[in-house]
Design a protein around this motif. Sequence first.
Motif, PDB file in Angstrom:
ATOM      1  N   VAL A 182       0.843  -1.199   0.000  1.00 53.22           N
ATOM      2  CA  VAL A 182       0.000   0.000   0.000  1.00 53.22           C
ATOM      3  C   VAL A 182       0.874   1.244   0.000  1.00 53.22           C
ATOM      4  O   VAL A 182       0.614   2.219  -0.726  1.00 53.22           O
ATOM      5  CB  VAL A 182      -0.954   0.002   1.212  1.00 53.22           C
ATOM      6  CG1 VAL A 182      -1.817   1.267   1.205  1.00 53.22           C
ATOM      7  CG2 VAL A 182      -1.845  -1.225   1.197  1.00 53.22           C
ATOM      8  N   ASN A 183       1.938   1.231   0.809  1.00 56.01           N
ATOM      9  CA  ASN A 183       2.863   2.367   0.849  1.00 56.01           C
ATOM     10  C   ASN A 183       3.441   2.652  -0.528  1.00 56.01           C
ATOM     11  O   ASN A 183       3.540   3.811  -0.944  1.00 56.01           O
ATOM     12  CB  ASN A 183       4.015   2.076   1.825  1.00 56.01           C
ATOM     13  CG  ASN A 183       3.564   1.979   3.259  1.00 56.01           C
ATOM     14  OD1 ASN A 183       2.422   2.291   3.583  1.00 56.01           O
ATOM     15  ND2 ASN A 183       4.444   1.542   4.136  1.00 56.01           N
ATOM     16  N   LEU A 184       3.840   1.595  -1.222  1.00 59.75           N
ATOM     17  CA  LEU A 184       4.451   1.765  -2.539  1.00 59.75           C
ATOM     18  C   LEU A 184       3.475   2.397  -3.523  1.00 59.75           C
ATOM     19  O   LEU A 184       3.830   3.327  -4.258  1.00 59.75           O
ATOM     20  CB  LEU A 184       4.925   0.412  -3.076  1.00 59.75           C
ATOM     21  CG  LEU A 184       5.495   0.421  -4.501  1.00 59.75           C
ATOM     22  CD1 LEU A 184       6.743   1.292  -4.579  1.00 59.75           C
ATOM     23  CD2 LEU A 184       5.812  -1.001  -4.955  1.00 59.75           C
ATOM     24  N   ASN A 185       2.240   1.915  -3.546  1.00 64.31           N
ATOM     25  CA  ASN A 185       1.272   2.467  -4.486  1.00 64.31           C
ATOM     26  C   ASN A 185       0.882   3.897  -4.129  1.00 64.31           C
ATOM     27  O   ASN A 185       0.636   4.718  -5.016  1.00 64.31           O
ATOM     28  CB  ASN A 185       0.046   1.554  -4.543  1.00 64.31           C
ATOM     29  CG  ASN A 185       0.321   0.284  -5.314  1.00 64.31           C
ATOM     30  OD1 ASN A 185       0.345   0.275  -6.533  1.00 64.31           O
ATOM     31  ND2 ASN A 185       0.557  -0.813  -4.600  1.00 64.31           N
ATOM     32  N   THR A 186       0.841   4.210  -2.842  1.00 67.19           N
ATOM     33  CA  THR A 186       0.611   5.595  -2.422  1.00 67.19           C
ATOM     34  C   THR A 186       1.743   6.488  -2.898  1.00 67.19           C
ATOM     35  O   THR A 186       1.518   7.583  -3.435  1.00 67.19           O
ATOM     36  CB  THR A 186       0.494   5.685  -0.892  1.00 67.19           C
ATOM     37  OG1 THR A 186      -0.575   4.855  -0.437  1.00 67.19           O
ATOM     38  CG2 THR A 186       0.231   7.121  -0.447  1.00 67.19           C
ATOM     39  N   TYR A 187       2.963   6.025  -2.727  1.00 65.75           N
ATOM     40  CA  TYR A 187       4.138   6.799  -3.161  1.00 65.75           C
ATOM     41  C   TYR A 187       4.109   7.033  -4.668  1.00 65.75           C
ATOM     42  O   TYR A 187       4.368   8.148  -5.143  1.00 65.75           O
ATOM     43  CB  TYR A 187       5.423   6.070  -2.774  1.00 65.75           C
ATOM     44  CG  TYR A 187       6.656   6.658  -3.435  1.00 65.75           C
ATOM     45  CD1 TYR A 187       7.300   7.762  -2.885  1.00 65.75           C
ATOM     46  CD2 TYR A 187       7.146   6.125  -4.621  1.00 65.75           C
ATOM     47  CE1 TYR A 187       8.406   8.319  -3.501  1.00 65.75           C
ATOM     48  CE2 TYR A 187       8.252   6.681  -5.241  1.00 65.75           C
ATOM     49  CZ  TYR A 187       8.883   7.773  -4.678  1.00 65.75           C
ATOM     50  OH  TYR A 187       9.973   8.319  -5.300  1.00 65.75           O
ATOM     51  N   ILE A 188       3.787   5.996  -5.439  1.00 64.22           N
ATOM     52  CA  ILE A 188       3.769   6.137  -6.897  1.00 64.22           C
ATOM     53  C   ILE A 188       2.684   7.137  -7.313  1.00 64.22           C
ATOM     54  O   ILE A 188       2.892   7.970  -8.199  1.00 64.22           O
ATOM     55  CB  ILE A 188       3.538   4.777  -7.572  1.00 64.22           C
ATOM     56  CG1 ILE A 188       4.732   3.859  -7.319  1.00 64.22           C
ATOM     57  CG2 ILE A 188       3.329   4.949  -9.072  1.00 64.22           C
ATOM     58  CD1 ILE A 188       4.537   2.430  -7.786  1.00 64.22           C
ATOM     59  N   GLY A 189       1.514   7.065  -6.664  1.00 64.39           N
ATOM     60  CA  GLY A 189       0.473   8.046  -6.953  1.00 64.39           C
ATOM     61  C   GLY A 189       0.933   9.458  -6.664  1.00 64.39           C
ATOM     62  O   GLY A 189       0.677  10.388  -7.440  1.00 64.39           O
ATOM     63  N   TYR A 190       1.655   9.635  -5.560  1.00 68.18           N
ATOM     64  CA  TYR A 190       2.192  10.958  -5.218  1.00 68.18           C
ATOM     65  C   TYR A 190       3.240  11.382  -6.239  1.00 68.18           C
ATOM     66  O   TYR A 190       3.314  12.544  -6.636  1.00 68.18           O
ATOM     67  CB  TYR A 190       2.799  10.938  -3.813  1.00 68.18           C
ATOM     68  CG  TYR A 190       3.154  12.317  -3.301  1.00 68.18           C
ATOM     69  CD1 TYR A 190       2.250  13.035  -2.523  1.00 68.18           C
ATOM     70  CD2 TYR A 190       4.377  12.911  -3.602  1.00 68.18           C
ATOM     71  CE1 TYR A 190       2.551  14.309  -2.063  1.00 68.18           C
ATOM     72  CE2 TYR A 190       4.684  14.183  -3.149  1.00 68.18           C
ATOM     73  CZ  TYR A 190       3.777  14.877  -2.378  1.00 68.18           C
ATOM     74  OH  TYR A 190       4.071  16.136  -1.943  1.00 68.18           O
ATOM     75  N   PHE A 191       4.037  10.444  -6.669  1.00 73.62           N
ATOM     76  CA  PHE A 191       5.081  10.723  -7.659  1.00 73.62           C
ATOM     77  C   PHE A 191       4.465  11.230  -8.962  1.00 73.62           C
ATOM     78  O   PHE A 191       5.012  12.115  -9.621  1.00 73.62           O
ATOM     79  CB  PHE A 191       5.882   9.444  -7.913  1.00 73.62           C
ATOM     80  CG  PHE A 191       7.002   9.601  -8.901  1.00 73.62           C
ATOM     81  CD1 PHE A 191       8.260  10.001  -8.487  1.00 73.62           C
ATOM     82  CD2 PHE A 191       6.804   9.341 -10.249  1.00 73.62           C
ATOM     83  CE1 PHE A 191       9.296  10.141  -9.388  1.00 73.62           C
ATOM     84  CE2 PHE A 191       7.829   9.483 -11.165  1.00 73.62           C
ATOM     85  CZ  PHE A 191       9.085   9.890 -10.728  1.00 73.62           C
ATOM     86  N   LEU A 192       3.309  10.686  -9.317  1.00 69.58           N
ATOM     87  CA  LEU A 192       2.676  11.041 -10.583  1.00 69.58           C
ATOM     88  C   LEU A 192       1.908  12.347 -10.528  1.00 69.58           C
ATOM     89  O   LEU A 192       1.964  13.153 -11.456  1.00 69.58           O
ATOM     90  CB  LEU A 192       1.734   9.914 -11.028  1.00 69.58           C
ATOM     91  CG  LEU A 192       2.391   8.565 -11.343  1.00 69.58           C
ATOM     92  CD1 LEU A 192       1.326   7.507 -11.585  1.00 69.58           C
ATOM     93  CD2 LEU A 192       3.315   8.682 -12.549  1.00 69.58           C
ATOM     94  N   ARG A 193       1.143  12.556  -9.431  1.00 67.84           N
ATOM     95  CA  ARG A 193       0.272  13.729  -9.388  1.00 67.84           C
ATOM     96  C   ARG A 193       0.178  14.376  -8.013  1.00 67.84           C
ATOM     97  O   ARG A 193      -0.804  15.056  -7.718  1.00 67.84           O
ATOM     98  CB  ARG A 193      -1.139  13.343  -9.852  1.00 67.84           C
ATOM     99  CG  ARG A 193      -1.305  13.139 -11.337  1.00 67.84           C
ATOM    100  CD  ARG A 193      -1.088  14.419 -12.132  1.00 67.84           C
ATOM    101  NE  ARG A 193      -1.999  15.477 -11.733  1.00 67.84           N
ATOM    102  CZ  ARG A 193      -3.190  15.674 -12.276  1.00 67.84           C
ATOM    103  NH1 ARG A 193      -3.619  14.880 -13.240  1.00 67.84           N
ATOM    104  NH2 ARG A 193      -3.948  16.681 -11.878  1.00 67.84           N
ATOM    105  N   GLY A 194       1.168  14.174  -7.161  1.00 71.08           N
ATOM    106  CA  GLY A 194       1.115  14.804  -5.859  1.00 71.08           C
ATOM    107  C   GLY A 194       0.024  14.214  -4.970  1.00 71.08           C
ATOM    108  O   GLY A 194      -0.367  13.050  -5.116  1.00 71.08           O
ATOM    109  N   PHE A 195      -0.515  15.013  -4.064  1.00 69.03           N
ATOM    110  CA  PHE A 195      -1.508  14.528  -3.098  1.00 69.03           C
ATOM    111  C   PHE A 195      -2.738  13.918  -3.772  1.00 69.03           C
ATOM    112  O   PHE A 195      -3.180  12.830  -3.377  1.00 69.03           O
ATOM    113  CB  PHE A 195      -1.928  15.660  -2.156  1.00 69.03           C
ATOM    114  CG  PHE A 195      -3.024  15.273  -1.210  1.00 69.03           C
ATOM    115  CD1 PHE A 195      -2.742  14.567  -0.050  1.00 69.03           C
ATOM    116  CD2 PHE A 195      -4.346  15.589  -1.494  1.00 69.03           C
ATOM    117  CE1 PHE A 195      -3.765  14.190   0.818  1.00 69.03           C
ATOM    118  CE2 PHE A 195      -5.369  15.221  -0.636  1.00 69.03           C
ATOM    119  CZ  PHE A 195      -5.075  14.525   0.524  1.00 69.03           C
ATOM    120  N   PRO A 196      -3.336  14.556  -4.800  1.00 64.68           N
ATOM    121  CA  PRO A 196      -4.504  13.919  -5.447  1.00 64.68           C
ATOM    122  C   PRO A 196      -4.156  12.558  -6.034  1.00 64.68           C
ATOM    123  O   PRO A 196      -4.957  11.616  -5.948  1.00 64.68           O
ATOM    124  CB  PRO A 196      -4.885  14.921  -6.551  1.00 64.68           C
ATOM    125  CG  PRO A 196      -4.322  16.224  -6.095  1.00 64.68           C
ATOM    126  CD  PRO A 196      -3.057  15.882  -5.372  1.00 64.68           C
ATOM    127  N   GLY A 197      -2.982  12.431  -6.630  1.00 67.40           N
ATOM    128  CA  GLY A 197      -2.568  11.148  -7.192  1.00 67.40           C
ATOM    129  C   GLY A 197      -2.401  10.093  -6.125  1.00 67.40           C
ATOM    130  O   GLY A 197      -2.788   8.929  -6.314  1.00 67.40           O
TER     131      GLY A 197
END
Length: 420
Positions: free
Chosen positions: A76-91
Amino acid sequence: MEDKPASEINPSSEQPRLVSLLEIAKTFLHIGFVSYSLAALGEAKKALVDKKNWMTDEEYLNGLALSQLLPGAPTVNLNTYIGYFLRGFPGALVASIFFVIPCFLLMVVLAHLYLNYNDIPLVSSLFKGVGALVVGLVLNTILDLWKKGVNSPQLTILAVSGFIMVYFLKVNIISLLFVAGVVSLVFTFLTFKVPRWKAIMDKKFWVAKKSSPRAVSAIKFEFSKKKYVVMLMMVAVLLIINFAINFINPTYRQLGNTLFGIGGLTFGSGYAMLPFIQDAMVNQYHFVTDKEFGIALALSLLTPGPVTVISAFIGYKVAGIFGAALAMANMYLPAFTFVNIISDLYNRARKVDKFKMVITGVVAAFIGTLWAVIFKLTGSSLVDLPTYGMAIAAFGVQRFTKIDTLWIIIAGALVSLVIF
């Protein structure tokens, strides 16, 4: 955040683009459907690095390292990080929610069937077959990660040491990460300060090999105080709403606050949380019985996603669908908060060569520990010729064909029902 010129990012001159939240939602929903156990690590890499080229191998491995250093479920941490990497907090928010939607919905359905009908005759056969599939999928994940993240003598030493410490010495993950960080720091010092060591070891192998020239980062991290402050405000709003709901009544408070504390203070993996969840939910608050906890654990292994989806079963029994959502939210919100707060600073620091080398060493040690996981899974899941056959078939089909993992799992589940 400002995008760098394409010439600095992609030799093929393909322009980096802003990935839409809809694309993130669809991609992570699919990853969530096909991510069983640590195979989630491989599914994220296959989708985001190999297929969509949204990240490079090095950027993905940096996220993998951070996911291990924080509390909570690493997948879960990894996918949260990748989402942040792509689009910041909304991602990060969209990626996290859509990654856990499949396991949440499946667990709610299975919990409803068990709690209302008290009999799921297909569970044992499905669990046996899916467990065998997971072995094959996880093995494929380990081989892919090893190829990218363990490609020098120094990294091989750290990876093998990580395996020995976990499998034979039973060292906990926090101690292992600390030792790996110290040893990696020593290797980094030797590389920069001892010419002879550098001559022997430094062949551009210390840092993970570069990705295909087609690889494009959707967003290159640049620290922005304004966006960082906005992100902190959004995280604070989420936390305030969460605790306001938790304190509506004593049951929500006991359920939500307890799982929030476990999710925020337990390092290592989802499995490391299980004893704390069992003690609180069974012994302290009596929300479920020992038998129900065992059933919930079996169902959490049957569904995709992290084993901590067991919290949804408990929440569903306590307060229906809303209780399941409340339990899941509190399980993952602490790590979600940490990832959002740390990611910008982490990516700023990783541009420093020495820091990057230390993180690369930590990743190698973690990859080594995955071999301990596969050995344990093999011992518990591969118990006869059919299960060995299913594991080998899953590994071969995923590695040597382009068939989507979702179809491998569906076909394997149907075969499992027939065989077992």
